[in-house]
Design a protein around this motif. Structure first.
Motif, PDB file in Angstrom:
ATOM      1  N   VAL A 160       0.872  -1.174   0.000  1.00 37.31           N
ATOM      2  CA  VAL A 160       0.000   0.000   0.000  1.00 37.31           C
ATOM      3  C   VAL A 160       0.911   1.226   0.000  1.00 37.31           C
ATOM      4  O   VAL A 160       1.767   1.376   0.876  1.00 37.31           O
ATOM      5  CB  VAL A 160      -0.932   0.004   1.225  1.00 37.31           C
ATOM      6  N   VAL A 161       0.738   2.067  -1.006  1.00 44.39           N
ATOM      7  CA  VAL A 161       1.574   3.262  -1.165  1.00 44.39           C
ATOM      8  C   VAL A 161       0.725   4.490  -0.863  1.00 44.39           C
ATOM      9  O   VAL A 161      -0.309   4.716  -1.505  1.00 44.39           O
ATOM     10  CB  VAL A 161       2.153   3.348  -2.592  1.00 44.39           C
ATOM     11  N   ILE A 162       1.141   5.269   0.129  1.00 38.97           N
ATOM     12  CA  ILE A 162       0.407   6.465   0.544  1.00 38.97           C
ATOM     13  C   ILE A 162       1.332   7.668   0.388  1.00 38.97           C
ATOM     14  O   ILE A 162       2.458   7.669   0.900  1.00 38.97           O
ATOM     15  CB  ILE A 162      -0.091   6.346   1.999  1.00 38.97           C
ATOM     16  N   THR A 163       0.862   8.696  -0.307  1.00 38.58           N
ATOM     17  CA  THR A 163       1.664   9.889  -0.557  1.00 38.58           C
ATOM     18  C   THR A 163       0.984  11.106   0.061  1.00 38.58           C
ATOM     19  O   THR A 163      -0.206  11.339  -0.154  1.00 38.58           O
ATOM     20  CB  THR A 163       1.847  10.123  -2.066  1.00 38.58           C
ATOM     21  N   VAL A 164       1.753  11.861   0.848  1.00 38.68           N
ATOM     22  CA  VAL A 164       1.296  13.115   1.436  1.00 38.68           C
ATOM     23  C   VAL A 164       2.321  14.178   1.068  1.00 38.68           C
ATOM     24  O   VAL A 164       3.465  14.117   1.519  1.00 38.68           O
ATOM     25  CB  VAL A 164       1.163  13.025   2.970  1.00 38.68           C
ATOM     26  N   ASP A 165       1.924  15.141   0.244  1.00 33.77           N
ATOM     27  CA  ASP A 165       2.846  16.166  -0.231  1.00 33.77           C
ATOM     28  C   ASP A 165       4.040  15.462  -0.896  1.00 33.77           C
ATOM     29  O   ASP A 165       3.858  14.692  -1.831  1.00 33.77           O
ATOM     30  CB  ASP A 165       3.261  17.080   0.929  1.00 33.77           C
ATOM     31  N   GLU A 166       5.248  15.672  -0.374  1.00 35.95           N
ATOM     32  CA  GLU A 166       6.432  15.035  -0.963  1.00 35.95           C
ATOM     33  C   GLU A 166       6.836  13.768  -0.211  1.00 35.95           C
ATOM     34  O   GLU A 166       7.868  13.163  -0.514  1.00 35.95           O
ATOM     35  CB  GLU A 166       7.607  16.018  -0.975  1.00 35.95           C
ATOM     36  N   ASN A 167       6.056  13.361   0.755  1.00 35.04           N
ATOM     37  CA  ASN A 167       6.383  12.173   1.553  1.00 35.04           C
ATOM     38  C   ASN A 167       5.624  10.960   1.033  1.00 35.04           C
ATOM     39  O   ASN A 167       4.410  11.014   0.843  1.00 35.04           O
ATOM     40  CB  ASN A 167       6.023  12.411   3.029  1.00 35.04           C
ATOM     41  N   THR A 168       6.350   9.865   0.825  1.00 32.45           N
ATOM     42  CA  THR A 168       5.743   8.623   0.361  1.00 32.45           C
ATOM     43  C   THR A 168       5.983   7.528   1.395  1.00 32.45           C
ATOM     44  O   THR A 168       7.105   7.318   1.849  1.00 32.45           O
ATOM     45  CB  THR A 168       6.332   8.185  -0.994  1.00 32.45           C
ATOM     46  N   PHE A 169       4.913   6.854   1.785  1.00 33.52           N
ATOM     47  CA  PHE A 169       4.972   5.765   2.757  1.00 33.52           C
ATOM     48  C   PHE A 169       4.602   4.473   2.039  1.00 33.52           C
ATOM     49  O   PHE A 169       3.591   4.416   1.336  1.00 33.52           O
ATOM     50  CB  PHE A 169       4.001   6.013   3.917  1.00 33.52           C
ATOM     51  N   ARG A 170       5.427   3.442   2.211  1.00 35.85           N
ATOM     52  CA  ARG A 170       5.174   2.150   1.576  1.00 35.85           C
ATOM     53  C   ARG A 170       5.005   1.086   2.661  1.00 35.85           C
ATOM     54  O   ARG A 170       5.884   0.912   3.506  1.00 35.85           O
ATOM     55  CB  ARG A 170       6.319   1.769   0.633  1.00 35.85           C
ATOM     56  N   TYR A 171       3.885   0.391   2.618  1.00 34.67           N
ATOM     57  CA  TYR A 171       3.581  -0.623   3.615  1.00 34.67           C
ATOM     58  C   TYR A 171       3.380  -1.973   2.930  1.00 34.67           C
ATOM     59  O   TYR A 171       2.440  -2.124   2.134  1.00 34.67           O
ATOM     60  CB  TYR A 171       2.298  -0.270   4.377  1.00 34.67           C
ATOM     61  N   PRO A 172       4.236  -2.952   3.230  1.00 38.64           N
ATOM     62  CA  PRO A 172       3.929  -4.304   2.754  1.00 38.64           C
ATOM     63  C   PRO A 172       2.681  -4.794   3.486  1.00 38.64           C
ATOM     64  O   PRO A 172       2.583  -4.637   4.708  1.00 38.64           O
ATOM     65  CB  PRO A 172       5.172  -5.109   3.143  1.00 38.64           C
ATOM     66  N   VAL A 173       1.734  -5.359   2.765  1.00 38.89           N
ATOM     67  CA  VAL A 173       0.453  -5.683   3.378  1.00 38.89           C
ATOM     68  C   VAL A 173       0.650  -6.602   4.572  1.00 38.89           C
ATOM     69  O   VAL A 173       0.420  -6.208   5.713  1.00 38.89           O
ATOM     70  CB  VAL A 173      -0.507  -6.284   2.336  1.00 38.89           C
ATOM     71  N   GLY A 174       1.111  -7.829   4.342  1.00 40.47           N
ATOM     72  CA  GLY A 174       1.473  -8.733   5.431  1.00 40.47           C
ATOM     73  C   GLY A 174       0.451  -8.839   6.540  1.00 40.47           C
ATOM     74  O   GLY A 174      -0.576  -8.184   6.552  1.00 40.47           O
ATOM     75  N   LYS A 175       0.772  -9.645   7.530  1.00 33.66           N
ATOM     76  CA  LYS A 175      -0.147  -9.878   8.641  1.00 33.66           C
ATOM     77  C   LYS A 175      -0.101  -8.776   9.690  1.00 33.66           C
ATOM     78  O   LYS A 175      -1.042  -8.600  10.452  1.00 33.66           O
ATOM     79  CB  LYS A 175       0.165 -11.225   9.303  1.00 33.66           C
ATOM     80  N   SER A 176       1.011  -8.048   9.758  1.00 30.89           N
ATOM     81  CA  SER A 176       1.175  -7.086  10.844  1.00 30.89           C
ATOM     82  C   SER A 176       0.170  -5.942  10.774  1.00 30.89           C
ATOM     83  O   SER A 176      -0.096  -5.277  11.777  1.00 30.89           O
ATOM     84  CB  SER A 176       2.603  -6.521  10.842  1.00 30.89           C
ATOM     85  N   TYR A 177      -0.410  -5.682   9.609  1.00 32.01           N
ATOM     86  CA  TYR A 177      -1.371  -4.595   9.466  1.00 32.01           C
ATOM     87  C   TYR A 177      -2.821  -5.087   9.470  1.00 32.01           C
ATOM     88  O   TYR A 177      -3.739  -4.295   9.316  1.00 32.01           O
ATOM     89  CB  TYR A 177      -1.099  -3.812   8.176  1.00 32.01           C
TER      90      TYR A 177
END
Length: 268
Positions: free
Chosen positions: A27-44
């Motif tokens: 899951v790729v989430i972008t806020v302004d110039e910041n990009t957060f990448r989260y592998p789906v996996g079980k932890s979420y």
């Protein structure tokens, strides 16, 4: 999606993702110039097991920014979903069943508008443009408390403290060090902080200060012999006294946000 309103500003996204891609997708989430990448996996995966929860921090000045969310699996990418804190906040304000948090949301948007002006971030579209003006909360001088330094450690001296307001609110303690930095342990409660060198000084940062806790005294110890006690409210009072007009407006908005958050949390 939702907002965390209990002291910090986080945007939470819940997505249902097919089991056949949950081990490989991001899951790729972008806020302004910041990009957060989260592998789906079980932890979420949430406790109910039927969706995944992803959380991103948003700075006050970014409340009006478009947040883009996309599921990516290898070379395949899903549609881009767009949101903003301001948009969702307005939805909350239109919902009378959520009236218990309307005061908090209004002050949150006022703080966001002041931050946009202060940081010159999209100031032409203030997130508080549709919020009716209220009497400005005066930051009482009685909150001002000098930093207390108890004890001493050879080779290190406390230099000063400041408040940071980015995605998270943090307090930064500065020190002058004549000895070996590896000889000093910086600790608060069970947390140990790693010092960082900048402009001839060393600093440690205590992050994630909640809005409703801005009046609390934070204690940092060095080698269990020196104790530095500082309240973030001291910074707000001081900058409200001597800062620029934009700084004063930001401090007053932050103080009003603190009062609303404290009242909201106590009522829960």
């Amino acid at each position: 999606w939702s907002l965390t309103l209990r002291g910090d500003l986080n945007v939470n996204f819940r997505l249902r993702i097919d089991d056949n891609i949950c081990q490989t997708a991001q899951v790729v989430i972008t806020v302004d110039e910041n990009t957060f990448r989260y592998p789906v996996g079980k932890s979420y995966r949430d406790a109910a097991g039927d969706s995944y929860k992803f959380t991103v921090p948003v700075a006050a000045a970014q409340m009006g920014d478009t947040i883009c969310v996309q599921v990516v699996n290898g070379e395949e990418a899903g549609p881009v979903m767009e949101y903003s804190v301001a948009e969702y906040a307005q939805e909350i304000l239109r919902d009378e069943t959520l009236s218990d948090c309307h005061g908090l949301v209004r002050q949150m948007l006022r703080y966001g508008g002041a931050a946009q002006t202060y940081f010159n971030h999209n100031p032409e579209n203030p997130v508080d443009a549709d919020i009716a003006e209220e009497e400005t909360q005066i930051v009482p001088q009685s909150w001002q408390q000098p930093v207390a330094v108890n004890g001493a450690v050879e080779g290190i001296r406390f230099y000063g403290a400041t408040l940071l307001y980015r995605e998270k609110i943090a307090v930064r303690y500065y020190f002058t060090v004549s000895g070996n930095i590896e000889d000093y342990v910086f600790q608060s409660g069970d947390a140990i902080y790693t010092p960082v060198q900048k402009d001839g000084l060393w600093y440690v940062e205590m992050p994630d200060i909640l809005i409703q806790d801005l009046d609390e005294s934070l204690s940092l110890t060095v080698n269990d012999s020196m104790q530095v006690v500082y309240s973030p409210m001291n910074y707000i009072v001081r900058m409200n006294q001597k800062g620029s007009e934009q700084t004063k407006a930001l401090m007053q908005a932050l103080y009003s946000y603190y009062l609303a958050a404290e009242a909201y949390v106590k009522a829960q």
